[in-house]
Design a protein around this motif. Structure first.
Motif, PDB file in Angstrom:
ATOM      1  N   ARG A   1      57.834  74.804  70.408  1.00  5.05           N
ATOM      2  CA  ARG A   1      56.892  75.804  69.905  1.00  5.05           C
ATOM      3  C   ARG A   1      55.524  75.158  69.724  1.00  5.05           C
ATOM      4  O   ARG A   1      55.350  74.323  68.841  1.00  5.05           O
ATOM      5  CB  ARG A   1      57.380  76.380  68.571  1.00  5.05           C
ATOM      6  CG  ARG A   1      58.771  76.994  68.664  1.00  5.05           C
ATOM      7  CD  ARG A   1      59.151  77.852  67.476  1.00  5.05           C
ATOM      8  NE  ARG A   1      59.058  77.202  66.178  1.00  5.05           N
ATOM      9  CZ  ARG A   1      59.701  77.629  65.087  1.00  5.05           C
ATOM     10  NH1 ARG A   1      60.485  78.694  65.163  1.00  5.05           N
ATOM     11  NH2 ARG A   1      59.554  77.003  63.944  1.00  5.05           N
ATOM     12  N   PRO A   2      54.536  75.517  70.539  1.00  2.80           N
ATOM     13  CA  PRO A   2      53.209  74.910  70.419  1.00  2.80           C
ATOM     14  C   PRO A   2      52.435  75.473  69.232  1.00  2.80           C
ATOM     15  O   PRO A   2      52.809  76.480  68.643  1.00  2.80           O
ATOM     16  CB  PRO A   2      52.537  75.290  71.738  1.00  2.80           C
ATOM     17  CG  PRO A   2      53.176  76.591  72.115  1.00  2.80           C
ATOM     18  CD  PRO A   2      54.611  76.479  71.651  1.00  2.80           C
ATOM     19  N   GLY A   3      51.346  74.803  68.900  1.00  3.62           N
ATOM     20  CA  GLY A   3      50.468  75.288  67.846  1.00  3.62           C
ATOM     21  C   GLY A   3      50.157  74.287  66.762  1.00  3.62           C
ATOM     22  O   GLY A   3      49.411  74.586  65.824  1.00  3.62           O
TER      23      GLY A   3
ATOM     24  N   GLU B   1      50.666  67.035  66.914  1.00  2.00           N
ATOM     25  CA  GLU B   1      52.019  66.626  67.278  1.00  2.00           C
ATOM     26  C   GLU B   1      52.209  65.129  67.080  1.00  2.00           C
ATOM     27  O   GLU B   1      51.260  64.387  66.829  1.00  2.00           O
ATOM     28  CB  GLU B   1      52.295  67.006  68.728  1.00  2.00           C
ATOM     29  CG  GLU B   1      51.326  66.358  69.706  1.00  2.00           C
ATOM     30  CD  GLU B   1      51.920  66.126  71.075  1.00  2.00           C
ATOM     31  OE1 GLU B   1      52.579  65.084  71.229  1.00  2.00           O
ATOM     32  OE2 GLU B   1      51.704  66.953  71.975  1.00  2.00           O
ATOM     33  N   HIS B   2      53.471  64.684  67.245  1.00  2.00           N
ATOM     34  CA  HIS B   2      53.811  63.317  66.854  1.00  2.00           C
ATOM     35  C   HIS B   2      53.303  62.254  67.818  1.00  2.00           C
ATOM     36  O   HIS B   2      53.209  61.081  67.439  1.00  2.00           O
ATOM     37  CB  HIS B   2      55.321  63.178  66.663  1.00  2.00           C
ATOM     38  CG  HIS B   2      55.672  62.220  65.582  1.00  2.00           C
ATOM     39  ND1 HIS B   2      56.866  62.256  64.901  1.00  2.00           N
ATOM     40  CD2 HIS B   2      54.985  61.183  65.023  1.00  2.00           C
ATOM     41  CE1 HIS B   2      56.889  61.294  63.997  1.00  2.00           C
ATOM     42  NE2 HIS B   2      55.766  60.629  64.050  1.00  2.00           N
TER      43      HIS B   2
ATOM     44  N   GLY C   1      57.237  72.740  65.034  1.00  2.00           N
ATOM     45  CA  GLY C   1      57.510  73.046  66.424  1.00  2.00           C
ATOM     46  C   GLY C   1      58.956  72.933  66.832  1.00  2.00           C
ATOM     47  O   GLY C   1      59.415  73.646  67.722  1.00  2.00           O
ATOM     48  N   THR C   2      59.704  72.017  66.206  1.00  2.00           N
ATOM     49  CA  THR C   2      61.100  71.781  66.590  1.00  2.00           C
ATOM     50  C   THR C   2      61.958  71.701  65.333  1.00  2.00           C
ATOM     51  O   THR C   2      62.359  70.616  64.903  1.00  2.00           O
ATOM     52  CB  THR C   2      61.213  70.474  67.413  1.00  2.00           C
ATOM     53  OG1 THR C   2      60.170  70.433  68.386  1.00  2.00           O
ATOM     54  CG2 THR C   2      62.552  70.397  68.131  1.00  2.00           C
TER      55      THR C   2
ATOM     56  N   PHE D   1      54.208  79.540  62.915  1.00  2.00           N
ATOM     57  CA  PHE D   1      55.589  79.814  62.525  1.00  2.00           C
ATOM     58  C   PHE D   1      55.811  79.538  61.038  1.00  2.00           C
ATOM     59  O   PHE D   1      56.954  79.377  60.600  1.00  2.00           O
ATOM     60  CB  PHE D   1      56.545  78.977  63.383  1.00  2.00           C
ATOM     61  CG  PHE D   1      56.389  79.254  64.849  1.00  2.00           C
ATOM     62  CD1 PHE D   1      57.034  80.332  65.432  1.00  2.00           C
ATOM     63  CD2 PHE D   1      55.557  78.468  65.627  1.00  2.00           C
ATOM     64  CE1 PHE D   1      56.866  80.614  66.781  1.00  2.00           C
ATOM     65  CE2 PHE D   1      55.388  78.749  66.981  1.00  2.00           C
ATOM     66  CZ  PHE D   1      56.043  79.821  67.560  1.00  2.00           C
ATOM     67  N   ASP D   2      54.732  79.520  60.269  1.00  2.00           N
ATOM     68  CA  ASP D   2      54.801  79.119  58.866  1.00  2.00           C
ATOM     69  C   ASP D   2      54.766  80.337  57.957  1.00  2.00           C
ATOM     70  O   ASP D   2      53.686  80.834  57.607  1.00  2.00           O
ATOM     71  CB  ASP D   2      53.647  78.167  58.540  1.00  2.00           C
ATOM     72  CG  ASP D   2      53.816  77.485  57.203  1.00  2.00           C
ATOM     73  OD1 ASP D   2      54.936  77.516  56.662  1.00  2.00           O
ATOM     74  OD2 ASP D   2      52.825  76.904  56.717  1.00  2.00           O
ATOM     75  N   GLN D   3      55.935  80.812  57.567  1.00  2.00           N
ATOM     76  CA  GLN D   3      56.033  81.968  56.690  1.00  2.00           C
ATOM     77  C   GLN D   3      55.343  81.697  55.358  1.00  2.00           C
ATOM     78  O   GLN D   3      55.689  80.742  54.660  1.00  2.00           O
ATOM     79  CB  GLN D   3      57.510  82.312  56.447  1.00  2.00           C
ATOM     80  CG  GLN D   3      57.759  83.507  55.550  1.00  2.00           C
ATOM     81  CD  GLN D   3      57.312  84.809  56.191  1.00  2.00           C
ATOM     82  OE1 GLN D   3      57.345  84.946  57.404  1.00  2.00           O
ATOM     83  NE2 GLN D   3      56.874  85.749  55.379  1.00  2.00           N
TER      84      GLN D   3
END
Length: 286
Positions: free
Chosen positions: A37-39, A110-111, A227-228, A263-265
């Motif tokens: 999941r990108p972003g 990202e990492h 993302g994962t 994706f952060d509720q």
């Protein structure tokens, strides 16, 4: 290598002077190799925005951000789609921070950002050890034919610093080969964090430590915005306890990665990341 930071807002409690600051926050909005999941490139600003929900005072540390010299440099300007160019920019920016005697706190992204940062840190601190907190081992030799990936980052780090200088905590996902490599070559602590860390901190003594936290080490029930996501992780209290344990060690750099706002509720992952950053600043800053 030229690089430039742009001011994109300020983290809670940051001051206005780079020169006098002991601790410097730098955003690295990069997610070119994200595999699910990108972003995460939007993570640094999301964490800054939500940091205002926090107090500047930490009851656990009995310390306030007004007591430390802390500066938010903003986000590094990066070139969309240019992985190697961007890694070079990150390494150059990190090298300058180390040369200026700062304690850098890097916010991803990202990492894969950890690789150039650790390369710069190791040049400045030859006896560097890396502490890696993550759901994933990140020890693949390649991912879909690519050497440079967030799935290979700790294998790259192990090859850079020597696998015996890499300490991995909370790992609960990876290939059979990654687990075999980690258990044979690195200091590999599957599914646990605070117990081995409490034992290791006195052994580290004054050795310089680079700390890398992937937010997905925390269970996705508490940190869904990543993302994962990998079920079965630690609680926020456990990862904060790791920060407190490391207040007795010599942390010379830190990164916090893989916050994915899309994706952060209700911004709960960004809020957790902001608290981790606040506690790290107060635990490790002068």
């Amino acid at each position: 290598m030229k690089y430039k930071f742009n001011q994109t807002g300020k983290f809670l409690g940051s001051g206005g002077e780079y020169k006098s600051a002991h601790t410097v926050l730098a955003g690295l909005p990069f997610d070119a190799t994200t595999s699910f999941r990108p972003g995460a490139r939007w993570g640094p600003q999301a964490v800054r925005n939500v940091s205002e929900v926090l107090e500047e005072y930490s009851p656990r540390l009995n310390r306030d951000l007004s007591e430390v010299s802390f500066y938010d440099a903003g986000d590094l300007d990066l070139v969309p789609g240019r992985v190697e160019v961007n890694l070079e920019r990150m390494e150059a920016a990190a090298a300058a921070l180390f040369q200026d005697g700062k304690l850098p706190l890097f916010l991803g992204g990202e990492h894969l950002i950890s690789y150039p940062l650790i390369r710069a840190a190791r040049r400045h601190y030859p006896d560097l050890a890396v502490l890696h907190f993550d759901a994933h081992a990140d020890l693949r030799e390649e991912y879909l034919g690519e050497r440079l990936s967030h799935a290979t980052v700790m294998r790259l780090v192990a090859e850079e610093i020597g696998p015996g200088n890499l300490y991995q905590f909370g790992i609960r996902s990876g290939t059979w080969g990654e687990f075999a490599y980690g258990q044979e070559e690195t200091n590999f602590f599957m599914d646990v964090i605070t117990q081995p860390l409490a034992r290791l901190v006195p052994e580290f003594g004054s050795r310089p430590l680079y700390v890398s936290i992937d937010i997905d080490v925390v269970d996705p029930a508490f940190a869904p915005g990543t993302g994962t996501p990998e079920p079965g992780g630690c609680t926020p209290r456990e990862i904060l306890e790791a920060i407190y344990l490391l207040s007795r060690a010599r942390v010379v750099a830190f990164d916090l990665v893989e916050v994915c706002p899309a994706f952060d509720q209700a911004n709960i992952t960004a809020a957790l990341a902001a608290k981790i950053l606040r506690e790290a600043i107060l635990a490790w800053s002068r």
